[in-house]
Design a protein around this motif. Structure first.
Motif, PDB file in Angstrom:
ATOM      1  N   UNK A 330     -67.855  -6.126  70.978  1.00  0.00           N
ATOM      2  CA  UNK A 330     -67.149  -4.844  71.065  1.00  0.00           C
ATOM      3  C   UNK A 330     -65.699  -4.988  70.603  1.00  0.00           C
ATOM      4  N   UNK A 331     -65.161  -3.884  70.098  1.00  0.00           N
ATOM      5  CA  UNK A 331     -63.761  -3.838  69.693  1.00  0.00           C
ATOM      6  C   UNK A 331     -63.208  -2.468  70.065  1.00  0.00           C
ATOM      7  N   UNK A 332     -62.934  -2.273  71.351  1.00  0.00           N
ATOM      8  CA  UNK A 332     -62.416  -0.998  71.822  1.00  0.00           C
ATOM      9  C   UNK A 332     -60.906  -0.926  71.605  1.00  0.00           C
ATOM     10  N   UNK A 333     -60.418   0.256  71.337  1.00  0.00           N
ATOM     11  CA  UNK A 333     -58.987   0.478  71.190  1.00  0.00           C
ATOM     12  C   UNK A 333     -58.505   1.308  72.378  1.00  0.00           C
ATOM     13  N   UNK A 334     -57.863   0.651  73.334  1.00  0.00           N
ATOM     14  CA  UNK A 334     -57.417   1.350  74.543  1.00  0.00           C
ATOM     15  C   UNK A 334     -56.033   1.964  74.371  1.00  0.00           C
ATOM     16  N   UNK A 335     -55.354   1.633  73.261  1.00  0.00           N
ATOM     17  CA  UNK A 335     -54.018   2.176  72.985  1.00  0.00           C
ATOM     18  C   UNK A 335     -53.076   1.982  74.162  1.00  0.00           C
ATOM     19  N   UNK A 336     -53.233   0.876  74.848  1.00  0.00           N
ATOM     20  CA  UNK A 336     -52.349   0.561  75.973  1.00  0.00           C
ATOM     21  C   UNK A 336     -52.711   1.242  77.274  1.00  0.00           C
ATOM     22  N   UNK A 340     -60.505   3.769  82.865  1.00  0.00           N
ATOM     23  CA  UNK A 340     -60.690   4.571  84.082  1.00  0.00           C
ATOM     24  C   UNK A 340     -62.155   4.575  84.530  1.00  0.00           C
ATOM     25  N   UNK A 341     -63.068   4.708  83.570  1.00  0.00           N
ATOM     26  CA  UNK A 341     -64.495   4.757  83.915  1.00  0.00           C
ATOM     27  C   UNK A 341     -65.314   4.061  82.827  1.00  0.00           C
ATOM     28  N   UNK A 342     -66.440   3.457  83.262  1.00  0.00           N
ATOM     29  CA  UNK A 342     -67.393   2.831  82.339  1.00  0.00           C
ATOM     30  C   UNK A 342     -68.764   3.436  82.619  1.00  0.00           C
ATOM     31  N   UNK A 343     -69.395   4.004  81.607  1.00  0.00           N
ATOM     32  CA  UNK A 343     -70.685   4.667  81.786  1.00  0.00           C
ATOM     33  C   UNK A 343     -71.738   4.085  80.845  1.00  0.00           C
ATOM     34  N   UNK A 355     -81.338  -8.335  74.962  1.00  0.00           N
ATOM     35  CA  UNK A 355     -81.487  -9.671  75.528  1.00  0.00           C
ATOM     36  C   UNK A 355     -80.303 -10.053  76.400  1.00  0.00           C
ATOM     37  N   UNK A 356     -79.155  -9.448  76.113  1.00  0.00           N
ATOM     38  CA  UNK A 356     -77.970  -9.725  76.930  1.00  0.00           C
ATOM     39  C   UNK A 356     -76.948  -8.626  76.703  1.00  0.00           C
ATOM     40  N   UNK A 357     -76.208  -8.304  77.775  1.00  0.00           N
ATOM     41  CA  UNK A 357     -75.127  -7.317  77.695  1.00  0.00           C
ATOM     42  C   UNK A 357     -74.009  -7.774  78.615  1.00  0.00           C
ATOM     43  N   UNK A 358     -72.784  -7.759  78.104  1.00  0.00           N
ATOM     44  CA  UNK A 358     -71.681  -8.287  78.906  1.00  0.00           C
ATOM     45  C   UNK A 358     -70.371  -7.611  78.518  1.00  0.00           C
ATOM     46  N   UNK A 359     -69.652  -7.126  79.525  1.00  0.00           N
ATOM     47  CA  UNK A 359     -68.310  -6.596  79.318  1.00  0.00           C
ATOM     48  C   UNK A 359     -67.335  -7.524  80.027  1.00  0.00           C
ATOM     49  N   UNK A 360     -66.299  -7.954  79.308  1.00  0.00           N
ATOM     50  CA  UNK A 360     -65.324  -8.866  79.893  1.00  0.00           C
ATOM     51  C   UNK A 360     -64.092  -8.126  80.400  1.00  0.00           C
ATOM     52  N   UNK A 361     -64.318  -6.929  80.906  1.00  0.00           N
ATOM     53  CA  UNK A 361     -63.254  -6.146  81.518  1.00  0.00           C
ATOM     54  C   UNK A 361     -63.889  -5.233  82.563  1.00  0.00           C
ATOM     55  N   UNK A 362     -63.047  -4.639  83.389  1.00  0.00           N
ATOM     56  CA  UNK A 362     -63.523  -3.745  84.444  1.00  0.00           C
ATOM     57  C   UNK A 362     -62.614  -2.527  84.519  1.00  0.00           C
ATOM     58  N   UNK A 363     -63.001  -1.589  85.342  1.00  0.00           N
ATOM     59  CA  UNK A 363     -62.165  -0.402  85.515  1.00  0.00           C
ATOM     60  C   UNK A 363     -60.799  -0.817  86.052  1.00  0.00           C
ATOM     61  N   UNK A 364     -59.762  -0.282  85.445  1.00  0.00           N
ATOM     62  CA  UNK A 364     -58.397  -0.639  85.822  1.00  0.00           C
ATOM     63  C   UNK A 364     -57.738  -1.592  84.843  1.00  0.00           C
ATOM     64  N   UNK A 365     -58.548  -2.269  84.007  1.00  0.00           N
ATOM     65  CA  UNK A 365     -58.005  -3.218  83.032  1.00  0.00           C
ATOM     66  C   UNK A 365     -57.520  -2.491  81.780  1.00  0.00           C
ATOM     67  N   UNK A 366     -56.569  -3.123  81.094  1.00  0.00           N
ATOM     68  CA  UNK A 366     -56.129  -2.662  79.781  1.00  0.00           C
ATOM     69  C   UNK A 366     -56.742  -3.604  78.745  1.00  0.00           C
ATOM     70  N   UNK A 367     -57.508  -3.067  77.823  1.00  0.00           N
ATOM     71  CA  UNK A 367     -58.211  -3.885  76.833  1.00  0.00           C
ATOM     72  C   UNK A 367     -57.258  -4.265  75.704  1.00  0.00           C
ATOM     73  N   UNK A 399     -74.367   4.909  71.346  1.00  0.00           N
ATOM     74  CA  UNK A 399     -74.330   6.285  71.831  1.00  0.00           C
ATOM     75  C   UNK A 399     -74.331   6.378  73.352  1.00  0.00           C
ATOM     76  N   UNK A 400     -74.775   5.297  74.019  1.00  0.00           N
ATOM     77  CA  UNK A 400     -74.927   5.327  75.466  1.00  0.00           C
ATOM     78  C   UNK A 400     -73.693   4.805  76.205  1.00  0.00           C
ATOM     79  N   UNK A 401     -73.062   3.771  75.679  1.00  0.00           N
ATOM     80  CA  UNK A 401     -71.895   3.198  76.352  1.00  0.00           C
ATOM     81  C   UNK A 401     -70.667   4.093  76.136  1.00  0.00           C
ATOM     82  N   UNK A 402     -70.062   4.511  77.233  1.00  0.00           N
ATOM     83  CA  UNK A 402     -68.872   5.366  77.176  1.00  0.00           C
ATOM     84  C   UNK A 402     -67.751   4.717  77.997  1.00  0.00           C
ATOM     85  N   UNK A 403     -66.583   4.552  77.366  1.00  0.00           N
ATOM     86  CA  UNK A 403     -65.405   4.027  78.039  1.00  0.00           C
ATOM     87  C   UNK A 403     -64.380   5.157  78.127  1.00  0.00           C
TER      88      UNK A 403
END
Length: 405
Positions: A330-336, A340-343, A355-367, A399-403
């Motif tokens: 993934x390459x999300x742009x949080x713009x600083x 707030x939410x991960x769906x 086969x595998x899915x992993x996010x190395x951040x959580x709600x509250x983090x700045x990517x 289409x399913x993952x929403x940040x």
């Protein structure tokens, strides 16, 4: 129950531990931290640094282990080899371990044996780097001699900030003294994972790489397939086999990277371990139909293999040659802004093709933008029986993952 020592206890060693236990071995896992992710899956654990050869040797000796292995850990390769050699266990040689972990030795090996390679130079001072760059007047790439995960790998296009770049790159090398600088090769990059048994090379999985726009040293996508309409994968398999045979590697898992430039495949790096991010443990067995970990562990434990294991492996590869997979970072742009939410995670992970899915951040983090392979913000592995299904699965994830920020 025979004992096996698995050195390194991160998340990527968990599948190896599970396979060893499935085969009936008593698993001892050594790692530096008491809360190591793999520790709960082992029969016995010990807190030891992966680089502590003497500590791992004494523990393995006192516990009479019959084999020592690791995977997806560059740091463990030389320790596994040296400890195993001292105990007289099945292993690759320490000479091989050094060759597969030192980028300068790799270049010298290619030069000596006639394999194509970029022009290169080992530099221990800023002056040597400047002299090389001024002599070639080409776009170059600077690397630590023995780092991993693209740490300290920097593209050099001019002399500005060269001192800062040199010190940064050198800081990632274990000896802290030298870097290797070489001509930057334009072209498409590939990976190829293989299994070596008794000197026989079995190429199991090839990927074509794509890279982040903000940093061309960091891969964002690896698309795996048996054939590629734009590149001759049979030629790449043949080259990889010849290269590995020339190293005299006796057995193990390998992960090599090549670039296709000026009409030929050129080795970038080779490793005596499987590809990270679960390439060796999840993608390779799916694509090839070969239980690479089972073969690797049995050979390390000096267990007899089926008399026709080579034909069994080749038949499995041919049978599953239409399978495809993709490792996508993934390459999300949080713009600083903070997350707030991960769906959509639960829906994605319930899909059989993931086969595998992993996010190395959580709600509250700045990517943040990735600085090397280890700082990418997450990834997933999708696999399918054909290309159309693979495309559909990738679209489903996107289409399913929403940040929400």
């Amino acid at each position: 129950m025979e004992k096996i020592l698995i050195i390194c206890g991160g998340i990527h060693q968990i599948p190896l531990i599970k396979k060893a236990k499935e085969l009936g071995f008593y698993v001892i896992n050594s790692n530096l931290y008491e809360n190591s992710p793999a520790f709960p899956f082992a029969d016995e654990t010990v807190v030891l640094d992966v680089l502590d050869v003497e500590g791992n040797y004494l523990y393995a000796q006192s516990h009479q282990v019959k084999g020592i292995v690791s995977d997806q850990s560059e740091l463990s390769v030389k320790t596994v080899a040296e400890v195993s050699e001292r105990l007289g266990l099945q292993t690759i040689t320490l000479q091989n371990a050094t060759l597969f972990t030192d980028k300068y030795d790799m270049r010298d090996f290619c030069k000596k044996h006639g394999f194509s390679h970029p022009a290169y130079c080992k530099c221990s001072s800023l002056k040597e780097v400047k002299d090389y760059f001024q002599m070639t007047k080409k776009k170059s790439i600077m690397k630590p001699l023995d780092s991993f995960s693209s740490r300290g790998v920097i593209i050099v296009e001019n002399l500005s900030n060269l001192e800062e770049i040199f010190e940064l790159s050198r800081s990632y090398s274990r000896d802290k003294t030298s870097v290797i600088i070489e001509d930057y090769l334009e072209g498409t990059e590939f990976t190829i994972d293989a299994l070596v048994l008794d000197g026989k090379v079995f190429n199991l999985a090839i990927s074509e790489k794509e890279h982040f726009l903000h940093n061309q040293s960091i891969a964002c996508t690896l698309n795996f397939s048996y054939q590629n309409s734009n590149f001759d994968y049979d030629a790449l398999r043949n080259l990889n086999r010849k290269l590995l045979e020339k190293t005299n590697l006796s057995f193990g898992l390998t992960h090599c990277e090549y670039k296709y430039t000026n009409g030929e495949f050129v080795l970038i790096e080779m490793a005596a371990r499987g590809g990270g991010a679960y390439i060796a443990s999840k993608i390779v067995p799916y694509l090839s139909g070969v239980d690479n970990y089972a073969y690797y562990l049995k050979f390390a434990m000096n267990m007899p293999l089926p008399y026709n294991y080579d034909s069994m492996i080749e038949k499995a590869i041919v049978k599953n040659r239409n399978r495809v997979a993709s490792l996508r970072f993934f390459d999300f742009d949080s713009a600083g802004k903070a997350v707030r939410e991960i769906h959509g995670v639960e829906k994605i992970t319930s899909c059989k093709n993931i086969l595998h899915f992993e996010l190395n951040f959580k709600e509250g983090d700045v990517i943040q933008k990735a600085m090397d392979d280890s700082t990418r913000c997450g990834y997933y592995i999708v696999a399918a029986e054909n290309r159309n299904d693979l495309k559909s699965c990738i679209a489903f994830v996107e289409n399913t993952l929403k940040i929400i920020y």
